[in-house]
Design a protein around this motif. Structure first.
Motif, PDB file in Angstrom:
ATOM      1  N   SER A  98       0.852  -1.192   0.000  1.00 24.81           N
ATOM      2  CA  SER A  98       0.000   0.000   0.000  1.00 24.81           C
ATOM      3  C   SER A  98       0.887   1.241   0.000  1.00 24.81           C
ATOM      4  O   SER A  98       1.924   1.278   0.671  1.00 24.81           O
ATOM      5  CB  SER A  98      -0.907   0.008   1.235  1.00 24.81           C
ATOM      6  OG  SER A  98      -1.625   1.228   1.337  1.00 24.81           O
ATOM      7  N   GLU A 128      -7.713 -12.714   3.838  1.00 24.79           N
ATOM      8  CA  GLU A 128      -8.667 -11.789   4.454  1.00 24.79           C
ATOM      9  C   GLU A 128      -7.967 -10.827   5.405  1.00 24.79           C
ATOM     10  O   GLU A 128      -8.272  -9.633   5.451  1.00 24.79           O
ATOM     11  CB  GLU A 128      -9.744 -12.578   5.207  1.00 24.79           C
ATOM     12  CG  GLU A 128     -10.776 -13.230   4.311  1.00 24.79           C
ATOM     13  CD  GLU A 128     -11.698 -12.214   3.659  1.00 24.79           C
ATOM     14  OE1 GLU A 128     -12.320 -11.412   4.369  1.00 24.79           O
ATOM     15  OE2 GLU A 128     -11.784 -12.222   2.411  1.00 24.79           O
ATOM     16  N   TYR A 131      -6.176  -8.291   3.371  1.00 22.17           N
ATOM     17  CA  TYR A 131      -7.156  -7.377   2.755  1.00 22.17           C
ATOM     18  C   TYR A 131      -7.533  -6.265   3.721  1.00 22.17           C
ATOM     19  O   TYR A 131      -7.560  -5.085   3.358  1.00 22.17           O
ATOM     20  CB  TYR A 131      -8.400  -8.153   2.327  1.00 22.17           C
ATOM     21  CG  TYR A 131      -9.588  -7.250   2.061  1.00 22.17           C
ATOM     22  CD1 TYR A 131      -9.691  -6.541   0.857  1.00 22.17           C
ATOM     23  CD2 TYR A 131     -10.587  -7.074   3.020  1.00 22.17           C
ATOM     24  CE1 TYR A 131     -10.764  -5.693   0.621  1.00 22.17           C
ATOM     25  CE2 TYR A 131     -11.664  -6.233   2.779  1.00 22.17           C
ATOM     26  CZ  TYR A 131     -11.745  -5.538   1.590  1.00 22.17           C
ATOM     27  OH  TYR A 131     -12.807  -4.686   1.364  1.00 22.17           O
ATOM     28  N   TRP A 132      -7.831  -6.632   4.970  1.00 22.36           N
ATOM     29  CA  TRP A 132      -8.225  -5.614   5.940  1.00 22.36           C
ATOM     30  C   TRP A 132      -7.048  -4.707   6.285  1.00 22.36           C
ATOM     31  O   TRP A 132      -7.225  -3.496   6.473  1.00 22.36           O
ATOM     32  CB  TRP A 132      -8.792  -6.276   7.200  1.00 22.36           C
ATOM     33  CG  TRP A 132     -10.173  -6.805   7.015  1.00 22.36           C
ATOM     34  CD1 TRP A 132     -10.572  -8.102   6.955  1.00 22.36           C
ATOM     35  CD2 TRP A 132     -11.362  -6.020   6.848  1.00 22.36           C
ATOM     36  NE1 TRP A 132     -11.926  -8.192   6.755  1.00 22.36           N
ATOM     37  CE2 TRP A 132     -12.449  -6.929   6.691  1.00 22.36           C
ATOM     38  CE3 TRP A 132     -11.626  -4.655   6.820  1.00 22.36           C
ATOM     39  CZ2 TRP A 132     -13.758  -6.498   6.512  1.00 22.36           C
ATOM     40  CZ3 TRP A 132     -12.945  -4.227   6.644  1.00 22.36           C
ATOM     41  CH2 TRP A 132     -13.983  -5.139   6.487  1.00 22.36           C
ATOM     42  N   ALA A 134      -4.598  -3.864   4.236  1.00 24.52           N
ATOM     43  CA  ALA A 134      -4.419  -2.957   3.096  1.00 24.52           C
ATOM     44  C   ALA A 134      -5.502  -1.884   3.085  1.00 24.52           C
ATOM     45  O   ALA A 134      -5.225  -0.706   2.813  1.00 24.52           O
ATOM     46  CB  ALA A 134      -4.438  -3.750   1.792  1.00 24.52           C
ATOM     47  N   SER A 135      -6.733  -2.258   3.383  1.00 25.45           N
ATOM     48  CA  SER A 135      -7.842  -1.298   3.378  1.00 25.45           C
ATOM     49  C   SER A 135      -7.656  -0.238   4.457  1.00 25.45           C
ATOM     50  O   SER A 135      -7.839   0.955   4.215  1.00 25.45           O
ATOM     51  CB  SER A 135      -9.171  -2.034   3.588  1.00 25.45           C
ATOM     52  OG  SER A 135      -9.411  -2.963   2.555  1.00 25.45           O
ATOM     53  N   ASN A 136      -7.275  -0.649   5.650  1.00 25.04           N
ATOM     54  CA  ASN A 136      -7.111   0.299   6.747  1.00 25.04           C
ATOM     55  C   ASN A 136      -5.865   1.167   6.576  1.00 25.04           C
ATOM     56  O   ASN A 136      -5.841   2.322   7.014  1.00 25.04           O
ATOM     57  CB  ASN A 136      -7.050  -0.454   8.079  1.00 25.04           C
ATOM     58  CG  ASN A 136      -8.381  -1.083   8.447  1.00 25.04           C
ATOM     59  OD1 ASN A 136      -9.432  -0.492   8.229  1.00 25.04           O
ATOM     60  ND2 ASN A 136      -8.348  -2.290   8.993  1.00 25.04           N
ATOM     61  N   ALA A 138      -4.910   2.403   3.899  1.00 29.19           N
ATOM     62  CA  ALA A 138      -5.230   3.437   2.910  1.00 29.19           C
ATOM     63  C   ALA A 138      -6.098   4.558   3.479  1.00 29.19           C
ATOM     64  O   ALA A 138      -6.329   5.563   2.800  1.00 29.19           O
ATOM     65  CB  ALA A 138      -5.932   2.805   1.714  1.00 29.19           C
ATOM     66  N   LEU A 139      -6.576   4.409   4.710  1.00 26.61           N
ATOM     67  CA  LEU A 139      -7.441   5.420   5.309  1.00 26.61           C
ATOM     68  C   LEU A 139      -6.631   6.641   5.746  1.00 26.61           C
ATOM     69  O   LEU A 139      -5.492   6.498   6.199  1.00 26.61           O
ATOM     70  CB  LEU A 139      -8.184   4.833   6.511  1.00 26.61           C
ATOM     71  CG  LEU A 139      -9.142   3.675   6.225  1.00 26.61           C
ATOM     72  CD1 LEU A 139      -9.731   3.136   7.521  1.00 26.61           C
ATOM     73  CD2 LEU A 139     -10.247   4.115   5.272  1.00 26.61           C
ATOM     74  N   SER A 154      -7.414  -4.615  12.060  1.00 23.88           N
ATOM     75  CA  SER A 154      -7.755  -5.503  10.947  1.00 23.88           C
ATOM     76  C   SER A 154      -8.209  -6.868  11.441  1.00 23.88           C
ATOM     77  O   SER A 154      -9.154  -7.455  10.900  1.00 23.88           O
ATOM     78  CB  SER A 154      -6.546  -5.642  10.013  1.00 23.88           C
ATOM     79  OG  SER A 154      -6.154  -4.377   9.512  1.00 23.88           O
ATOM     80  N   GLN A 157     -11.766  -6.580  12.758  1.00 23.40           N
ATOM     81  CA  GLN A 157     -12.732  -6.491  11.665  1.00 23.40           C
ATOM     82  C   GLN A 157     -12.927  -7.846  10.987  1.00 23.40           C
ATOM     83  O   GLN A 157     -14.044  -8.201  10.600  1.00 23.40           O
ATOM     84  CB  GLN A 157     -12.264  -5.442  10.647  1.00 23.40           C
ATOM     85  CG  GLN A 157     -12.360  -4.018  11.172  1.00 23.40           C
ATOM     86  CD  GLN A 157     -11.716  -3.023  10.222  1.00 23.40           C
ATOM     87  OE1 GLN A 157     -10.601  -3.233   9.745  1.00 23.40           O
ATOM     88  NE2 GLN A 157     -12.415  -1.934   9.947  1.00 23.40           N
TER      89      GLN A 157
END
Length: 338
Positions: A98, A128, A131-132, A134-136, A138-139, A154, A157
C-alpha cells in the motif's frame, strides 16, 4: 520593521559629530518625523503573502520524501503448483503493498497449513487479514508509526464479519513513515524481515514461537475448536523503529524463504541490489531469491536453517530443505528528487 528603522535613525543621529550646532538645530525636526511615523497606522501584509513560504516548504519537503521501490514474487508449495493462484496469494501465503502520501506499507501473512486436516483453507484467512490491513492502511487516519494498531484493527474487523473466515496465520507488517524516514514494524510469528545497509545486515526480526515450528498466530477458530488451537493476540506482535536512509534494502518474507536460505547466502545475493531503485532490477532480485529458496527446499542433502533448528530442538528430521509456500517482497529506499 518601521519602528526598527526609526530607531536606527535616532541611533545614527546621536553619534558624535563635529558640527554640534547643526545637530542641535536638526533635533526638533528629527523628533517630529519620528512622532509622525509612529502615528501612522501599521500596515500588515495579507495572510496569503505572509504564508507564501509554507506551500513552498511543503513542496520542497515532498520533493525530498523517501519512498520504497518494491518487487513481489512468490511460489506455492509443490502440492499447489499447477493450480490457478488467487490474487495476492501464493499457496497459503498472502501479501499486500500500500502507498499513501504519508507512508508505504508492506505486509505478509502465512496461513497455518495444519488447518487443511480439518477442511479449512488457512490461505483464505491469511488473505482476508491482508485485505483488511491494506484497506485500513489506505485510510487518512492511519498512523504509519503504529503498524501494530493496524494489525489489531484488521484482526478485529476480520473476526466481526457476518460470515467469518476460520483459520490462522502469522503476520508481519512494515511501514515507511515518510516524514521521519523511519521503518516501523509489527511482527507476530515466524515470518520476518531484515534491513541491509552497505552490504551488511542492519537489523533482522526475531521469530516468535510457542515450540519448534509452532509460531505465534492470529486465529479464528470454528465453534468448539478454540481450546484445541493456539489463539494469540495481535497485541503480542513485536514492534521496532528503524531510521532508514537512501539506498537501504528491505526484505520482507514468509518462513518459506528464511527456513531454506541461510542468512549468509541472503546477504551475498542481496548485496548486488543494494542501492538499486530500478523496479525491473529489483524484480529480478526477488525472482532469484524465490528460485533459490525453491531449489534448496527440494534438496535432500542441503543443511537448511530449518534442518539445523530441528536438530537443535532434538526433532527427528532427516535433513535437507523444507518444502513450503514462499513469499518475498524486496524493497529499496529511494528519495524523490526536486
Amino acid at each position: 520593521m518601521k519602528y526598527l528603522k526609526c530607531k536606527n535613525i535616532l541611533f545614527q543621529s546621536t553619534q558624535p559629530h563635529r558640527n554640534h550646532g547643526w545637530q542641535a538645530r536638526r533635533w526638533p525636526e528629527l523628533l517630529r518625523r519620528l512622532l509622525g511615523r509612529l502615528m501612522q497606522p501599521t500596515q500588515f501584509l495579507p495572510s496569503s503573502t505572509q504564508n507564501s513560504s509554507i506551500p513552498q516548504q511543503q513542496e520542497q519537503q515532498q520533493q525530498h520524501e523517501p519512498y520504497l521501490v518494491n518487487a513481489v514474487q512468490g511460489l506455492a508449495k509443490p502440492e499447489y503448483r499447477g493450480q490457478l493462484q488467487p490474487l495476492h496469494r501464493f499457496g497459503e501465503d498472502s501479501w499486500f503493498v500500500s502507498s499513501t502520501p504519508a507512508a508505504d506499507v508492506l505486509g505478509v501473512a502465512d496461513g497455518v497449513g495444519s488447518w487443511k486436516q480439518m477442511g479449512v483453507d488457512a490461505g483464505l484467512f491469511a488473505k482476508e487479514l491482508m485485505y483488511w490491513c491494506a484497506s485500513n492502511a489506505a485510510l487518512p487516519q492511519f498512523d504509519a508509526r503504529k503498524p501494530r494498531d493496524l494489525l489489531i484493527q484488521s484482526y478485529v474487523q476480520l473476526c466481526q464479519q457476518a460470515r467469518p473466515v476460520p483459520g490462522s496465520s502469522t503476520a508481519c507488517l512494515l511501514s515507511l513513515h515518510r516524514r521521519d524516514c523511519a521503518l516501523y514494524t509489527a511482527n507476530l510469528g515466524d515470518s520476518g524481515f531484515l534491513v541491509m545497509r552497505y552490504g551488511k545486515i542492519l537489523h533482522r526480526s526475531v521469530e516468535q514461537l510457542h515450540t519448534f515450528n509452532t509460531p505465534y498466530q492470529l486465529t479464528l477458530a470454528p465453534d468448539g475448536q478454540r481450546a484445541t488451537v493456539h489463539c494469540d493476540l495481535p497485541q503480542m506482535a513485536a514492534c521496532t523503529r528503524l531510521p532508514l536512509q537512501q539506498g537501504d534494502l528491505v526484505l520482507l518474507a514468509t518462513d518459506g524463504l528464511f527456513d531454506n536460505v541461510p542468512e549468509s547466502m541472503l546477504v551475498r545475493m542481496m548485496a548486488d541490489y543494494q542501492g538499486v531503485t530500478d523496479s525491473g532490477r529489483l524484480q529480478l532480485g526477488a525472482n532469484m531469491l524465490v528460485s533459490m529458496a525453491r531449489d534448496l527446499s527440494q534438496s535432500a542433502y542441503f543443511q537448511s536453517p530449518f534442518a539445523q533448528k530441528a536438530r537443535a530442538n532434538n526433532m527427528m528430521y532427516m535433513g535437507g530443505g523444507k518444502p513450503d509456500d514462499i513469499t518475498v517482497i524486496l524493497a529499496s529506499v529511494a528519495v524523490r528528487k526536486g
